[in-house]
Write a protein that holds these residues in place. Structure first.
Motif, PDB file in Angstrom:
ATOM      1  N   VAL A   1       0.831  -1.200   0.000  1.00  0.00           N
ATOM      2  CA  VAL A   1       0.000   0.000   0.000  1.00  0.00           C
ATOM      3  C   VAL A   1       0.870   1.257   0.000  1.00  0.00           C
ATOM      4  N   VAL A   2       1.934   1.244   0.792  1.00  0.00           N
ATOM      5  CA  VAL A   2       2.837   2.401   0.831  1.00  0.00           C
ATOM      6  C   VAL A   2       3.560   2.562  -0.508  1.00  0.00           C
ATOM      7  N   LEU A   3       3.999   1.451  -1.081  1.00  0.00           N
ATOM      8  CA  LEU A   3       4.803   1.514  -2.298  1.00  0.00           C
ATOM      9  C   LEU A   3       4.011   1.950  -3.528  1.00  0.00           C
ATOM     10  N   THR A   4       2.708   1.746  -3.536  1.00  0.00           N
ATOM     11  CA  THR A   4       1.948   2.118  -4.744  1.00  0.00           C
ATOM     12  C   THR A   4       2.102   3.597  -5.064  1.00  0.00           C
ATOM     13  N   ASP A   5       2.172   4.453  -4.048  1.00  0.00           N
ATOM     14  CA  ASP A   5       2.343   5.878  -4.308  1.00  0.00           C
ATOM     15  C   ASP A   5       3.696   6.188  -4.931  1.00  0.00           C
ATOM     16  N   ALA A   6       4.629   5.258  -4.857  1.00  0.00           N
ATOM     17  CA  ALA A   6       5.940   5.447  -5.470  1.00  0.00           C
ATOM     18  C   ALA A   6       5.988   4.936  -6.908  1.00  0.00           C
ATOM     19  N   LEU A   7       4.881   4.354  -7.373  1.00  0.00           N
ATOM     20  CA  LEU A   7       4.905   3.694  -8.680  1.00  0.00           C
ATOM     21  C   LEU A   7       3.810   4.159  -9.628  1.00  0.00           C
ATOM     22  N   ILE A   8       2.968   5.087  -9.213  1.00  0.00           N
ATOM     23  CA  ILE A   8       1.895   5.580 -10.076  1.00  0.00           C
ATOM     24  C   ILE A   8       2.492   6.243 -11.311  1.00  0.00           C
ATOM     25  N   GLY A   9       2.203   5.693 -12.492  1.00  0.00           N
ATOM     26  CA  GLY A   9       2.701   6.265 -13.725  1.00  0.00           C
ATOM     27  C   GLY A   9       4.216   6.217 -13.865  1.00  0.00           C
ATOM     28  N   THR A  10       4.867   5.392 -13.051  1.00  0.00           N
ATOM     29  CA  THR A  10       6.329   5.363 -12.995  1.00  0.00           C
ATOM     30  C   THR A  10       6.814   3.924 -13.057  1.00  0.00           C
ATOM     31  N   PHE A  11       7.549   3.591 -14.090  1.00  0.00           N
ATOM     32  CA  PHE A  11       8.074   2.235 -14.231  1.00  0.00           C
ATOM     33  C   PHE A  11       9.433   2.186 -13.560  1.00  0.00           C
ATOM     34  N   ALA A  12       9.458   1.680 -12.342  1.00  0.00           N
ATOM     35  CA  ALA A  12      10.681   1.724 -11.556  1.00  0.00           C
ATOM     36  C   ALA A  12      10.713   0.581 -10.554  1.00  0.00           C
ATOM     37  N   ASP A  13      11.917   0.201 -10.175  1.00  0.00           N
ATOM     38  CA  ASP A  13      12.156  -0.711  -9.065  1.00  0.00           C
ATOM     39  C   ASP A  13      12.369   0.153  -7.828  1.00  0.00           C
ATOM     40  N   PRO A  14      11.507   0.057  -6.821  1.00  0.00           N
ATOM     41  CA  PRO A  14      11.657   0.938  -5.655  1.00  0.00           C
ATOM     42  C   PRO A  14      12.935   0.714  -4.859  1.00  0.00           C
ATOM     43  N   HIS A  15      13.664  -0.367  -5.170  1.00  0.00           N
ATOM     44  CA  HIS A  15      14.951  -0.603  -4.510  1.00  0.00           C
ATOM     45  C   HIS A  15      16.125  -0.030  -5.307  1.00  0.00           C
ATOM     46  N   ASP A  16      15.847   0.564  -6.453  1.00  0.00           N
ATOM     47  CA  ASP A  16      16.906   1.090  -7.308  1.00  0.00           C
ATOM     48  C   ASP A  16      17.463   2.386  -6.715  1.00  0.00           C
ATOM     49  N   HIS A  17      18.788   2.528  -6.769  1.00  0.00           N
ATOM     50  CA  HIS A  17      19.430   3.697  -6.173  1.00  0.00           C
ATOM     51  C   HIS A  17      19.314   4.945  -7.056  1.00  0.00           C
ATOM     52  N   GLY A  18      18.698   4.833  -8.221  1.00  0.00           N
ATOM     53  CA  GLY A  18      18.394   6.025  -9.002  1.00  0.00           C
ATOM     54  C   GLY A  18      17.297   6.873  -8.374  1.00  0.00           C
ATOM     55  N   LEU A  19      16.519   6.276  -7.455  1.00  0.00           N
ATOM     56  CA  LEU A  19      15.529   6.978  -6.628  1.00  0.00           C
ATOM     57  C   LEU A  19      14.365   7.587  -7.405  1.00  0.00           C
ATOM     58  N   LEU A  20      14.078   7.054  -8.594  1.00  0.00           N
ATOM     59  CA  LEU A  20      12.919   7.535  -9.338  1.00  0.00           C
ATOM     60  C   LEU A  20      11.637   7.275  -8.554  1.00  0.00           C
ATOM     61  N   ALA A  21      11.543   6.114  -7.930  1.00  0.00           N
ATOM     62  CA  ALA A  21      10.353   5.808  -7.132  1.00  0.00           C
ATOM     63  C   ALA A  21      10.217   6.762  -5.943  1.00  0.00           C
ATOM     64  N   ASN A  22      11.327   7.175  -5.357  1.00  0.00           N
ATOM     65  CA  ASN A  22      11.271   8.147  -4.256  1.00  0.00           C
ATOM     66  C   ASN A  22      10.644   9.451  -4.714  1.00  0.00           C
ATOM     67  N   ARG A  23      11.064   9.911  -5.915  1.00  0.00           N
ATOM     68  CA  ARG A  23      10.523  11.169  -6.426  1.00  0.00           C
ATOM     69  C   ARG A  23       9.017  11.054  -6.666  1.00  0.00           C
ATOM     70  N   CYS A  24       8.605   9.905  -7.188  1.00  0.00           N
ATOM     71  CA  CYS A  24       7.180   9.694  -7.424  1.00  0.00           C
ATOM     72  C   CYS A  24       6.404   9.710  -6.107  1.00  0.00           C
ATOM     73  N   LEU A  25       6.917   9.022  -5.097  1.00  0.00           N
ATOM     74  CA  LEU A  25       6.261   9.012  -3.790  1.00  0.00           C
ATOM     75  C   LEU A  25       6.138  10.430  -3.246  1.00  0.00           C
TER      76      LEU A  25
END
Length: 507
Positions: A188-212
């Motif tokens: 549930v927490v991670l979904t906000d990091a992936l909306i419209g964003t194709f990313a691995d939330p464990h990736d150090h590029g932190l794209l999922a962090n920006r989405c969250l």
């Protein structure tokens, strides 16, 4: 339609999406001569409402669907007649014959739900601490979004050491794994990091962090609200404000080229024309602006499946403790546990439509019945919007029709796995006999809305900080500014890039 226009303007805006309308309204109110050129026969971009099914009186928010990032300050500044309704229920996540209900109006009910799903109170306490942290970040960061950029060090000092470490420095997947123990809660927490964003939330590029981050800081609260009248009501109010201030808006006017000197070439029903602007605001994706300028530009990739539906009634749930009205008036999560999200990402990254696509649905008509005609309301019909994750454009390139159908089948099957009856049994039929269901892939958005790669944020989201004193809308060309979602601090239905582009010219 085209009308008589001048040959010279203070500002020419390429694109009549909501951000372009925000910029037009601010600039026209400040006395600037403004021309907005929109390719389609209507303004609003992806923030529009439509009767998608012939003979069915339901106004669907066909593309974008909820509002969080639109600042109250913009609403007040422009005198917008927009009502945003808060949803009582934040979310419901079915798991087995029970589910996790987050009820904003009943803390005790939320506590009981966490205890049933997780077997204790530890994850609930972690949930409260985590979202208290994001709420404080929202309170501190949101006001900066309408001001010149602060730099990285200033942002770090602003949000505090813990929030900076957990949200800005470490992969959000690692953070969530440490804070929470239950797989469902983690998802549930991670979904906000992936909306419209194709990313691995464990990736150090932190794209999922920006989405969250962009999904939790909206207007200082992070609340996701339903616009009364649908998303078209937001764009319609902005267009009214821009026109009332004196901006000229031409629809059916496709921009063909932008010259850095200030000339804009466009085509309408009467042929090709050229106008000059002292400044040009580009309310288009950066990749489109690059093509208009004749320079190289990257090609982004969207990663979502959108399914719009009208139901004759809400589907039954396996969980007898929760009514369908409660479950579907917030965000209804479908197979979005932490492990299910990871599995779907791996499958999509390997070029396959996920076997069990993660998705979430919303029934806007439960919060705003006005989007349904009187007969539909009386019949018990409801709208339903599904947003599917991990559906990158690459999956639909070779065979758009076949892949769309396969993605639809897999997604409906995924949904049916968590319901007590097939969703197909609840779909309304239009007068012509067809089911009230439409599917939009990233390739469809590319073709219909002109979004390269179907990327709903125009390109990957950026951190909300940068070079101090700049507005995050500047380009390599002095006369040309971005005012769309691809600007820094863009993305979502916010109006922030439009406001900031206008302020870059006015201050």
């Amino acid at each position: 339609m085209s009308t008589v226009f001048r040959s010279c303007y203070d500002v020419v805006i390429a694109g009549g999406g909501h951000n372009g309308l925000v910029a037009a309204a601010y600039l026209a109110r400040a006395g600037r001569r403004v021309l907005v050129l929109e390719r389609l026969d209507h303004v609003g971009g992806l923030a529009v409402s439509a009767r998608a099914f012939p003979g069915v009186d339901a106004r669907l928010s066909r593309y974008s669907y909820l509002v969080s990032l639109l600042p109250a300050r913009i609403v007040a500044d422009l005198g917008l007649g927009v009502e945003l309704r808060r949803r009582r229920y934040a979310s419901y996540t079915p798991t087995g014959d029970t589910g996790l209900l987050v009820d904003n109006g009943d803390a005790g009910r939320t506590e009981d739900s966490f205890a049933r799903v997780t077997g204790g109170s530890a994850d609930l306490e972690a949930w409260r601490r985590f979202y208290a942290m994001t709420a404080e970040v929202a309170r501190r960061v949101a006001p900066t979004l309408l001001e010149p950029l602060v730099d990285r060090a200033e942002m770090r000092d602003l949000v505090g050491a813990e929030a900076w470490r957990e949200l800005f420095e470490r992969p959000i997947g690692e953070v969530v794994d440490e804070w929470f123990a239950d797989d469902t809660v983690r998802g549930v927490v991670l979904t906000d990091a992936l909306i419209g964003t194709f990313a691995d939330p464990h990736d150090h590029g932190l794209l999922a962090n920006r989405c969250l981050l962009y999904h939790v800081i909206g207007d200082g609260t992070g609340d996701w609200n339903v616009p009364v009248g649908g998303m078209g009501a937001v764009s319609g109010s902005l267009a009214d404000a821009a026109r009332a201030a004196g901006a000229e808006i031409l629809t059916g006017a496709e921009v063909l080229a932008v010259d850095p000197s200030g000339e804009v070439t466009f085509r309408d029903a009467a042929g090709e024309h050229a106008v000059r602007g002292d400044r040009i605001l580009a309310n288009v994706p950066p990749a489109v602006l690059a093509r208009l300028l004749g320079v190289d530009g990257g090609e982004p990739e969207g990663a979502q499946l959108k399914i719009n539906m009208v139901l004759s009634r809400l589907p039954r749930l396996r969980d007898a403790r929760v009514t369908p009205e409660a479950a579907f008036s917030g965000t209804f999560h479908i197979n979005e546990s932490r492990d299910q999200l990871a599995r779907a990402y791996a499958e999509a990254a390997a070029g396959r439509i996920p076997a069990l696509p993660p998705a979430e649905v919303y029934c806007h008509s439960l919060t705003d019945p006005s989007i349904l005609g009187p007969e539909l309301r009386a019949s018990g019909a409801q709208t339903m919007t599904l947003f599917g994750l991990h559906m990158p454009a690459r999956l639909f390139r070779d065979d758009p029709e076949g892949a769309r159908e396969a993605a639809l089948r897999a997604t409906l099957a995924s949904m049916n796995r968590v319901l007590a009856e097939p969703i197909e049994d609840c779909l309304l039929r239009a007068p012509d006999g067809r089911l009230c269901l439409e599917v939009k892939t990233p390739v469809d958005l590319e073709r219909e809305a002109g979004l390269p790669g179907g990327h709903i944020f125009h390109r990957d989201l950026s951190w909300p900080y940068g070079e101090p004193g700049r507005w995050g809308v500047e380009t390599a060309f002095e006369r040309v500014l971005l005012c769309g979602a691809g600007a820094r601090r863009g993305g979502g239905v916010s109006g922030i890039p439009g406001h900031n582009a206008a302020m870059a010219l006015l201050t």
